[in-house]
Design a protein around this motif. Structure first.
Motif, PDB file in Angstrom:
ATOM      1  N   LYS A  45       0.821  -1.212   0.000  1.00 11.95           N
ATOM      2  CA  LYS A  45       0.000   0.000   0.000  1.00 11.95           C
ATOM      3  C   LYS A  45       0.859   1.268   0.000  1.00 11.95           C
ATOM      4  O   LYS A  45       0.656   2.164  -0.812  1.00 11.95           O
ATOM      5  CB  LYS A  45      -0.939   0.015   1.217  1.00 11.95           C
ATOM      6  CG  LYS A  45      -1.859  -1.198   1.300  1.00 11.95           C
ATOM      7  CD  LYS A  45      -2.732  -1.163   2.523  1.00 11.95           C
ATOM      8  CE  LYS A  45      -1.964  -1.174   3.831  1.00 11.95           C
ATOM      9  NZ  LYS A  45      -1.181  -2.385   4.074  1.00 11.95           N
ATOM     10  N   SER A  46       1.809   1.317   0.913  1.00 10.87           N
ATOM     11  CA  SER A  46       2.643   2.525   0.987  1.00 10.87           C
ATOM     12  C   SER A  46       3.475   2.690  -0.277  1.00 10.87           C
ATOM     13  O   SER A  46       3.798   3.804  -0.676  1.00 10.87           O
ATOM     14  CB  SER A  46       3.559   2.469   2.206  1.00 10.87           C
ATOM     15  OG  SER A  46       2.783   2.488   3.374  1.00 10.87           O
ATOM     16  N   THR A  47       3.826   1.564  -0.890  1.00  9.14           N
ATOM     17  CA  THR A  47       4.571   1.652  -2.138  1.00  9.14           C
ATOM     18  C   THR A  47       3.713   2.305  -3.213  1.00  9.14           C
ATOM     19  O   THR A  47       4.177   3.193  -3.939  1.00  9.14           O
ATOM     20  CB  THR A  47       5.024   0.245  -2.569  1.00  9.14           C
ATOM     21  OG1 THR A  47       5.726  -0.352  -1.476  1.00  9.14           O
ATOM     22  CG2 THR A  47       5.916   0.303  -3.786  1.00  9.14           C
ATOM     23  N   PHE A  87       1.914  11.097   4.539  1.00  4.12           N
ATOM     24  CA  PHE A  87       2.581   9.800   4.583  1.00  4.12           C
ATOM     25  C   PHE A  87       2.363   9.099   5.913  1.00  4.12           C
ATOM     26  O   PHE A  87       2.007   9.710   6.917  1.00  4.12           O
ATOM     27  CB  PHE A  87       4.070   9.965   4.309  1.00  4.12           C
ATOM     28  CG  PHE A  87       4.358  10.402   2.908  1.00  4.12           C
ATOM     29  CD1 PHE A  87       4.296   9.493   1.870  1.00  4.12           C
ATOM     30  CD2 PHE A  87       4.643  11.723   2.628  1.00  4.12           C
ATOM     31  CE1 PHE A  87       4.532   9.893   0.566  1.00  4.12           C
ATOM     32  CE2 PHE A  87       4.886  12.133   1.324  1.00  4.12           C
ATOM     33  CZ  PHE A  87       4.832  11.216   0.293  1.00  4.12           C
ATOM     34  N   GLN A  88       2.629   7.800   5.874  1.00  6.49           N
ATOM     35  CA  GLN A  88       2.395   6.961   7.050  1.00  6.49           C
ATOM     36  C   GLN A  88       3.265   7.390   8.225  1.00  6.49           C
ATOM     37  O   GLN A  88       2.799   7.456   9.348  1.00  6.49           O
ATOM     38  CB  GLN A  88       2.695   5.501   6.680  1.00  6.49           C
ATOM     39  CG  GLN A  88       2.405   4.511   7.781  1.00  6.49           C
ATOM     40  CD  GLN A  88       2.483   3.082   7.283  1.00  6.49           C
ATOM     41  OE1 GLN A  88       3.019   2.809   6.211  1.00  6.49           O
ATOM     42  NE2 GLN A  88       1.949   2.164   8.044  1.00  6.49           N
ATOM     43  N   GLU A  89       4.527   7.660   7.954  1.00  2.23           N
ATOM     44  CA  GLU A  89       5.402   8.086   9.044  1.00  2.23           C
ATOM     45  C   GLU A  89       5.375   9.603   9.075  1.00  2.23           C
ATOM     46  O   GLU A  89       5.731  10.260   8.103  1.00  2.23           O
ATOM     47  CB  GLU A  89       6.834   7.585   8.816  1.00  2.23           C
ATOM     48  CG  GLU A  89       6.938   6.083   8.593  1.00  2.23           C
ATOM     49  CD  GLU A  89       6.437   5.257   9.762  1.00  2.23           C
ATOM     50  OE1 GLU A  89       6.244   5.818  10.862  1.00  2.23           O
ATOM     51  OE2 GLU A  89       6.210   4.047   9.571  1.00  2.23           O
ATOM     52  N   LEU A 167      -4.191   9.692   2.004  1.00  2.00           N
ATOM     53  CA  LEU A 167      -3.975   9.557   3.444  1.00  2.00           C
ATOM     54  C   LEU A 167      -3.481   8.145   3.729  1.00  2.00           C
ATOM     55  O   LEU A 167      -4.254   7.190   3.671  1.00  2.00           O
ATOM     56  CB  LEU A 167      -5.276   9.828   4.206  1.00  2.00           C
ATOM     57  CG  LEU A 167      -5.915  11.195   3.979  1.00  2.00           C
ATOM     58  CD1 LEU A 167      -7.204  11.317   4.790  1.00  2.00           C
ATOM     59  CD2 LEU A 167      -4.950  12.308   4.355  1.00  2.00           C
ATOM     60  N   ASP A 168      -2.183   8.007   4.003  1.00  2.00           N
ATOM     61  CA  ASP A 168      -1.617   6.687   4.286  1.00  2.00           C
ATOM     62  C   ASP A 168      -1.602   6.490   5.802  1.00  2.00           C
ATOM     63  O   ASP A 168      -0.686   6.934   6.491  1.00  2.00           O
ATOM     64  CB  ASP A 168      -0.199   6.575   3.712  1.00  2.00           C
ATOM     65  CG  ASP A 168       0.319   5.140   3.759  1.00  2.00           C
ATOM     66  OD1 ASP A 168      -0.378   4.275   4.331  1.00  2.00           O
ATOM     67  OD2 ASP A 168       1.425   4.894   3.235  1.00  2.00           O
ATOM     68  N   GLU A 169      -2.630   5.855   6.301  1.00  2.00           N
ATOM     69  CA  GLU A 169      -2.799   5.651   7.741  1.00  2.00           C
ATOM     70  C   GLU A 169      -2.629   6.945   8.514  1.00  2.00           C
ATOM     71  O   GLU A 169      -2.052   6.980   9.587  1.00  2.00           O
ATOM     72  CB  GLU A 169      -1.841   4.587   8.234  1.00  2.00           C
ATOM     73  CG  GLU A 169      -2.262   3.267   7.621  1.00  2.00           C
ATOM     74  CD  GLU A 169      -1.501   2.079   8.162  1.00  2.00           C
ATOM     75  OE1 GLU A 169      -1.130   2.109   9.323  1.00  2.00           O
ATOM     76  OE2 GLU A 169      -1.321   1.146   7.378  1.00  2.00           O
ATOM     77  N   SER A 406       7.764  -2.635   6.134  1.00  2.00           N
ATOM     78  CA  SER A 406       6.552  -1.820   6.037  1.00  2.00           C
ATOM     79  C   SER A 406       6.216  -1.301   7.432  1.00  2.00           C
ATOM     80  O   SER A 406       6.705  -1.819   8.430  1.00  2.00           O
ATOM     81  CB  SER A 406       5.409  -2.648   5.477  1.00  2.00           C
ATOM     82  OG  SER A 406       4.898  -3.505   6.466  1.00  2.00           O
ATOM     83  N   GLY A 407       5.366  -0.265   7.485  1.00  2.00           N
ATOM     84  CA  GLY A 407       5.044   0.378   8.757  1.00  2.00           C
ATOM     85  C   GLY A 407       4.583  -0.607   9.830  1.00  2.00           C
ATOM     86  O   GLY A 407       5.067  -0.588  10.959  1.00  2.00           O
ATOM     87  N   GLY A 408       3.678  -1.485   9.464  1.00  2.00           N
ATOM     88  CA  GLY A 408       3.144  -2.429  10.423  1.00  2.00           C
ATOM     89  C   GLY A 408       4.200  -3.403  10.916  1.00  2.00           C
ATOM     90  O   GLY A 408       4.242  -3.756  12.099  1.00  2.00           O
TER      91      GLY A 408
HETATM   92 MG   LIG Z   1       2.408   1.211   4.782  1.00  2.00          MG
END
Ligand SMILES: [Mg+2]
Ligand SMILES: Nc1ncnc2c1ncn2[C@@H]1O[C@H](COP(=O)(O)OP(=O)(O)OP(=O)(O)O)[C@@H](O)[C@H]1O
Lengths: 515, 335
Positions: A45-47, A87-89, A167-169, A406-408
């Motif tokens: 997803k983030s990619t 971004f997620q981060e 919106l990435d998380e 990945s973030g998770g």
């Molecule tokens: Mg991600």
């Protein structure tokens, strides 16, 4: 639909070195829709998000905007097409004010422009629309909570003109009130013909918000479904390839009573801020005590008090050590007393970005795996592998750099660092932020197993659902006080929600816990 | 949608191998650089290709290498150590003057150890409790050290050097009958210990953690002040050792004898590829950087470039390298 999609990804492949992150990825986002993007941790997803925002170019495949092939070679190019991303981060620099962070990138090469009054007003308007105090624009970001940092990154996107907001998380750390305001804002923008790509692991959010959803599995696009079809069980079965019926009856764990086994830790006369009302709180041995509350209402301070990270201005924290009460006087002292703390801001307080998974996972337990300060590589390797397997970290390789996760999966490593310490009292600050649903369920089961074996858990969560399904009791903070401790029948969505807003269901509950 | 596509996708294990291979490739380049530089040197000044030539090159590298231990670790914790030249000068002057006054070598070594640890404590403690940048702290410490030494010897920096020190840095020196200069042997031992500490000890890994993320390191049970004191003390002890070895080269001792080592240690660290942002790199890379730096300086001397111009050239080399390596940490990698 005859009108061409706003943006379209066709036949995308993306590799990081030899890792195939995306293979056969297909996505189209229409004007005026909120499009969900879901998939397990590491499904790409983030990619996808980074490709759409011009952070990287795909290895193969085409990107189309308004039906024309485009080359999004930089974030600026993506912005020129109206694509803005959260971004997620959360990328917030502690070196300048919140306002500077909001307008970062609009400066010249050598000089930081002075912020104009118009800019301040614009940012203030957005922040207030999200129900947050504009003081976050002037405060040093260093003091901001994770939710406030997330509001800053949202504001950074929303002050600019956009056609597609990604919106990435970006909702993972927001509290309920802020999240609902954001959703209202997104829905209003949708009716103006703007589009949103919404990445989340929370089924409840997706159900409220989305028009269509695209499902990713192991880098491959499984398909896109309309709102009517996008039920949680359908999405989940598309995500992991199992049948829908397996997800339909997703077991909700029932809370247990743990009062007969004594008290593992307690707060005595603790006030979470200097002018707040003091309270007492006992944690029963072997229970999972949930902690909830709106952002800035003291829930983080409460878990930090248990972990000795920051001592409360009034009162004392005590932990039971073999029948004797021992006072927690600070962080190292807490750790020595058998407490472990998984921090909430994984980038700022958790991860070592220059190191590999092994160092990130084992850093806190290197002391235990050494003799006279010399490491025992064999023991470390075994311990690291055991934790990685237990939490399902992908890729399953201790030598992988942490930034390649990945973030998770990075979040799982952080949890593993402190599970490995085998504490008596595990204090978790929103430990499953960004972790996918399957892993969450496995983690809840693991917590049950460990607490049955005598460990005690205090867990903060921003998700009411999580507090209800995984905890035995729920303590809710309001205005830096303990508003309620809910258990048994009182543990309902509305019960927790009203306590968060300072309306404890019955005064009796409150009094009982204070007694 | 075909199932086979799913089966083929992410193959983390092969990805990891390739990452390792890519990592191995870029570090391979670092380790090949000294060889490449040597070839250049050979073409430019063919007389390095003698036993004496090579040995002198290695002895110079040994002194720089020992002095660069502290700089490497300081940079790894996202700091810098400007007190290395002063510490080298201190050891150099104290050794020669005290030896002339009849102190035994052992007594001098003990004194230098104590002083080095004090320097390390000053650097580590002051940069921790006042939150001052190590740049400022170590510069202050440096001037206290230099001033203190000058006062204590009354400005008389000359003296005697033990014969075995002169031997240790002589290209024709030998150790226990093996025809290797002692300085080189000492460097090899130091290097082995330093690399093992980095890779195989708790404090070694905590050095990386501290350079990577101070808050996270503290929460993962590292003690920032203790680590800083350790890093700067170890660095000062090594700098003292370099100062002692330098005494073997020429007669006159001087508090400024280490001046050139500020720039050359930083160059060696940067050439090796240790990031100035901290948390990465290591002494093994610095070894390659030391060899390249020494060869480069020898090359410049071969072209009769004076010491001032050498500084200019090293400065340019640092700037170029920082620009090139700096690109590594593009924002994209942080997302
Ligand atoms: Mg991600
Ligand atoms: N910089 C990188 N280097 C190497 N591999 C990477 C890198 N970034 C991502 N990957 C790999 O690519 C795959 C997809 O990662 P991605 O971040 O897109 O997942 P995701 O769907 O966003 O997961 P999450 O829900 O955990 O955020 C993962 O296997 C991950 O390990």
């Amino acid at each position: 639909m005859t009108s061409s999609p706003l943006i379209e990804l066709a036949g995308i492949t993306h590799r990081y070195g030899a890792t195939v992150a995306l293979d056969g990825c297909q996505l189209d986002i229409r004007p005026g829709e909120i499009h969900g993007l879901v998939g397990e941790n590491g499904s790409g997803k983030s990619t996808v998000v980074k490709l759409l925002s011009g952070i990287m170019a795909p290895t193969e495949g085409t990107v189309r905007v308004d039906g024309k092939d485009v080359d999004l070679r930089s974030p600026t190019a993506a912005q020129a097409h109206g694509v803005l991303t959260v971004f997620q981060e959360t990328l917030i620099s502690d070196d300048c004010s919140g306002l500077d962070n909001v307008f970062a990138g609009t400066d010249g090469l050598f000089r930081r422009r002075r912020r104009s009054k118009a800019e301040l007003e614009l940012a203030t308007e957005v922040v207030e629309r999200l129900g947050t105090s504009p003081s976050i624009l002037t405060a040093s970001p260093y003091q901001l909570s994770l939710a406030e940092r997330q509001v800053l990154t949202l504001t950074r996107a929303l002050v600019r003109p956009w056609r597609l907001l990604i919106l990435d998380e970006a909702t993972s750390a927001l509290d309920l009130a802020t999240r609902d305001r954001l959703f209202a804002l997104l829905q209003a923008e949708r009716s103006n013909g703007r589009s949103v790509l919404f990445v989340s692991h929370r089924m409840d959010e997706l159900e409220i918000l989305i028009d269509r959803a695209t499902v990713q599995r192991s880098g491959h696009t499984v398909g896109t479904v309309d709102r009517a079809e996008a039920t949680p069980s359908r999405l989940l079965s598309m995500m992991d390839g199992r049948s829908e019926s397996e997800h339909a009856g997703a077991a909700t764990v029932t809370a247990r009573r743990r009062d007969e086994q004594g008290t593992a830790a307690r707060l005595c006369g603790v006030a979470l801020s200097s002018d707040a009302r003091p309270f007492d709180l006992d944690v029963r041995r072997g229970e999972i005590l949930g902690v909830g509350g709106l952002d800035g209402h003291g829930a983080v301070a409460l878990v930090e008090a248990f972990a000795g990270v920051s001592l409360p201005p009034k009162g004392k924290v005590e932990i039971d050590r073999d029948g004797l009460w021992s006072r927690v006087r600070g962080y190292r002292n807490a750790v020595a007393s058998g407490i472990a703390y998984v921090p909430g801001k994984r980038q700022e307080e958790g991860l070592f970005r220059t190191l590999d998974v092994r160092d990130n996972l084992a850093m806190a337990t290197y002391g235990e795996h050494s003799r006279l300060g010399v490491l025992r590589p064999h023991a470390i390797q075994q311990a690291v592998r055991a934790q990685m397997q237990r939490l399902g970290v992908v890729p399953d390789d201790p030598d992988y750099p942490i930034t390649g996760l990945s973030g998770g999966n990075a979040q799982k490593v952080l949890v593993g660092r402190w599970l490995a310490a085998e504490p008596d009292l595990l204090v978790l600050n929103d430990p499953l932020r960004g972790v996918d649903i399957g892993t969450k369920r496995e983690f809840y089961a693991l917590m049950r197993e460990l607490t049955d074996a005598g460990m005690t858990v205090v867990m903060l969560s921003t998700e009411i659902e999580e507090l209800l399904t995984s905890c035995d009791r729920v303590a809710v903070c309001h205005d830096h006080g303990l508003e309620a401790v809910l258990e048994g029948d009182e543990m309902t969505y509305d019960g927790v929600l009203s306590a968060m807003f300072g309306q404890a269901p019955t005064l009796a509950t409150h009094e009982r816990t204070r007694a | 949608m075909s199932t086979s596509a799913i089966e083929q996708t992410p193959t983390p294990t092969s990805a990891a191998t390739s990452r390792r291979r890519r990592g191995a490739l870029s570090s391979l380049l670092v380790y090949l650089a000294p060889l490449a530089m040597f070839l250049v040197l050979m073409v430019a000044t063919p007389d390095v290709l003698s036993r004496t030539g090579i040995m002198s090159l290695l002895v110079l590298s040994a002194v720089l290498g020992i002095a660069a231990v502290g700089q490497t670790w300081a940079v790894m914790i996202a700091g810098i150590d400007l007190s290395i030249p002063a510490t080298i000068g201190m050891a150099n002057v104290l050794l020669t003057t005290l030896y002339a006054k009849g102190w035994s070598f052992g007594e001098i070594v003990v004194l230098l150890l104590v002083l080095s640890i004090l320097i390390g404590m000053a650097n580590g403690v002051l940069s921790s409790i006042f939150g001052l940048h190590p740049l400022v702290v170590s510069l202050g410490v440096a001037s206290v050290v230099t001033g203190g030494v000058l006062i204590s010897v009354d400005g008389n920096t000359g003296g005697d050097v033990p014969g075995f020190i002169t031997n240790a840095v002589s290209p024709r020196g030998s150790v226990l009958g093996v025809p290797l200069p002692a300085a080189l042997v000492v460097w090899v031992l130091v290097a082995v210990v330093v690399v093992l500490v980095e890779r195989r000890t708790v404090i070694g890994r905590q050095i990386f953690a501290l350079g990577s993320n101070v808050t996270a390191a503290r929460l993962a049970l590292a003690r920032p002040m203790l680590i800083r004191v350790f890093v700067y003390s170890a660095g000062a002890i090594c700098a003292s050792a370099a100062g002692v070895l330098l005494a073997g080269f020429s007669g006159g001792a001087s508090v400024d004898i280490g001046a050139a080592y500020l720039f050359s240690t930083i160059t060696a660290v940067v050439v090796g590829g240790t990031s100035l942002l901290g948390g990465a790199g290591g002494y093994a890379r610095t070894i390659a950087g030391v060899l390249v730096t020494t060869e480069f300086t020898t090359l410049l001397i071969g072209f009769s470039v004076g010491p001032n111009m050498q500084q200019v050239m090293l400065g340019i080399a640092i700037l170029v390298l920082i620009t090139v390596y700096g690109r590594d940490r593009h924002v994209a990698h942080r997302l």
